[in-house]
Motif scaffolding. Structure first.
Motif, PDB file in Angstrom:
ATOM      1  N   GLN A   1       0.575  -0.831   0.000  1.00 55.67           N
ATOM      2  CA  GLN A   1      -0.387   0.239  -0.144  1.00 55.67           C
ATOM      3  C   GLN A   1       0.400   0.907  -0.074  1.00 55.67           C
ATOM      4  O   GLN A   1       2.032   1.421  -0.020  1.00 55.67           O
ATOM      5  CB  GLN A   1      -1.179   0.193   0.919  1.00 55.67           C
TER       6      GLN A   1
ATOM      7  N   LEU B   1       1.085  -6.131 -10.810  1.00 53.87           N
ATOM      8  CA  LEU B   1      -0.345  -6.646  -9.704  1.00 53.87           C
ATOM      9  C   LEU B   1       0.195  -7.321 -10.033  1.00 53.87           C
ATOM     10  O   LEU B   1      -1.132  -7.790 -11.502  1.00 53.87           O
ATOM     11  CB  LEU B   1      -1.192  -5.633  -9.800  1.00 53.87           C
TER      12      LEU B   1
ATOM     13  N   ARG C   1      -4.153  -0.003 -13.320  1.00 52.62           N
ATOM     14  CA  ARG C   1      -5.249   0.545 -12.775  1.00 52.62           C
ATOM     15  C   ARG C   1      -6.834  -0.196 -13.122  1.00 52.62           C
ATOM     16  O   ARG C   1      -7.689  -0.783 -12.203  1.00 52.62           O
ATOM     17  CB  ARG C   1      -6.147   1.887 -13.176  1.00 52.62           C
TER      18      ARG C   1
ATOM     19  N   GLN D   1      -6.369  -3.465 -10.696  1.00 43.13           N
ATOM     20  CA  GLN D   1      -7.106  -3.186  -9.444  1.00 43.13           C
ATOM     21  C   GLN D   1      -8.052  -3.252  -9.107  1.00 43.13           C
ATOM     22  O   GLN D   1      -9.197  -3.921  -8.735  1.00 43.13           O
ATOM     23  CB  GLN D   1      -6.240  -1.770  -8.974  1.00 43.13           C
ATOM     24  N   ARG D   2      -9.104  -2.434  -9.902  1.00 42.26           N
ATOM     25  CA  ARG D   2     -10.397  -2.570 -10.275  1.00 42.26           C
ATOM     26  C   ARG D   2     -10.754  -4.627  -9.917  1.00 42.26           C
ATOM     27  O   ARG D   2     -12.144  -4.699  -9.688  1.00 42.26           O
ATOM     28  CB  ARG D   2     -11.191  -2.607 -11.343  1.00 42.26           C
TER      29      ARG D   2
ATOM     30  N   GLU E   1      -8.412  -4.624  -5.616  1.00 40.57           N
ATOM     31  CA  GLU E   1      -7.221  -4.650  -4.842  1.00 40.57           C
ATOM     32  C   GLU E   1      -6.879  -2.869  -5.264  1.00 40.57           C
ATOM     33  O   GLU E   1      -6.231  -2.262  -5.538  1.00 40.57           O
ATOM     34  CB  GLU E   1      -6.250  -4.502  -5.176  1.00 40.57           C
TER      35      GLU E   1
ATOM     36  N   ASP F   1      -5.197   0.567  -5.102  1.00 39.15           N
ATOM     37  CA  ASP F   1      -4.598   1.341  -4.966  1.00 39.15           C
ATOM     38  C   ASP F   1      -3.538   0.295  -3.997  1.00 39.15           C
ATOM     39  O   ASP F   1      -3.063   0.788  -3.289  1.00 39.15           O
ATOM     40  CB  ASP F   1      -4.815   2.605  -3.919  1.00 39.15           C
TER      41      ASP F   1
ATOM     42  N   ILE G   1      -0.547  -2.778  -4.770  1.00 40.12           N
ATOM     43  CA  ILE G   1       0.806  -3.665  -6.076  1.00 40.12           C
ATOM     44  C   ILE G   1       0.799  -4.658  -5.366  1.00 40.12           C
ATOM     45  O   ILE G   1       0.622  -5.025  -4.016  1.00 40.12           O
ATOM     46  CB  ILE G   1       1.454  -2.787  -6.537  1.00 40.12           C
TER      47      ILE G   1
END
Length: 278
Positions: free
Chosen positions: A55, A77, A194, A197-198, A202, A204, A206
């Motif tokens: 984070q 990620l 990005r 992450q969506r 997750e 923000d 990695i």
């Protein structure tokens, strides 16, 4: 008796030449494999010890980029997914990347057979599926070509009263890369960080920060410095640790080749000794 020394003297330089040639071939093969492997991977990887993800990674990344001996760094990620198109499907390791940073630590996105990764860097038009880059063998497994739409199913789904439901999303294939390494070509795909992450729920976060350093053979020592600078709860691995078995096998092959070809030289030398003794 007179012919034995002549044959032995001829055999000695032939044996030495064979030894030099064999060692040159094995050394060259190892160096070529090492260069190709290192061009496709990072020198040092930083990740959380408990695997919980990193984070506040943007400030950490900016700080670690300024460390001595670090030449480039990139966030990533990783998550395992299922990629399908119609009745064909294949498991893959999907990596969310920042394209310009990824190109600084890896050449995987430089070996395209079809398409390119340019659309990973450009905004996606409204109503269009996000872009996806696939490995050559993985694309053949699912039967996907540039321009096709595939379904990506993530095990990191949504919790409902009926249990955990996997999350899925459609992607548009914009490029197919062919690195020459089956482990990458058969199981790797790249999307925007990005978007990943969506998809993986997750926000923000990695899973890894990858580094290129100025001295490959000091990657272990530099990795320790990166780990100390990152603080407690982090660990590092380097290319030597990740490929220990491969390079160990190549080293053993080189030693065995030296011993076997060296016996030819010993036989020729013994023949000369026998002739002199007689």
């Amino acid at each position: 008796i007179g012919m034995i020394p002549i044959i032995s003297v001829i055999g000695l330089p032939v044996g030495v030449a064979s030894l030099i040639t064999a060692m040159a071939i094995t050394t060259g093969m190892r160096r070529d494999l090492q260069n190709r492997l290192l061009s496709s991977t990072a020198d040092v990887d930083l990740l959380r010890t408990d695997g919980s993800g990193i984070q506040n990674w943007e400030s950490l990344l900016a700080r670690l980029r300024k460390l001595p001996h670090v030449t480039a760094a990139a966030p990533g990620l990783y998550e395992p997914v299922l990629i399908s198109r119609g009745a064909r499907a294949g498991g893959a390791m999907l990596k969310g990347i920042v394209p310009k940073d990824e190109r600084s630590i890896s050449n995987l996105l430089s070996h395209f057979t079809h398409g390119s990764e340019a659309q990973l860097s450009n905004p996606t038009p409204p109503g269009t599926a996000p872009p996806l880059v696939l490995g050559y063998d993985l694309a053949n497994t699912v039967g996907a070509k540039v321009g096709d739409t595939v379904m990506v199913t993530s095990p990191q789904g949504d919790l409902t009263p009926y249990g955990l439901i996997p999350k899925y999303q459609r992607f548009r294939v914009v490029g197919i890369f062919h690195s020459g390494f089956y482990q990458y070509d058969s199981s790797f795909g790249f999307i925007r960080l990005r978007t990943a992450q969506r998809l993986f729920s997750e926000p923000d976060v990695i899973s890894i920060i990858s580094f290129k350093v100025d001295n490959l053979y000091n990657a272990g020592k530099i990795g320790n410095e990166i780990q100390k600078a990152a603080g407690p709860g982090f660990t590092t691995s380097n290319w030597m640790q990740q490929n220990r078995e491969l390079f160990g096998a190549l080293q053993e092959e080189q030693i065995v080749t030296f011993i076997i070809i060296g016996l030819i030289v010993c036989v020729a030398a013994l023949n000369i000794l026998i002739a002199l003794t007689m």
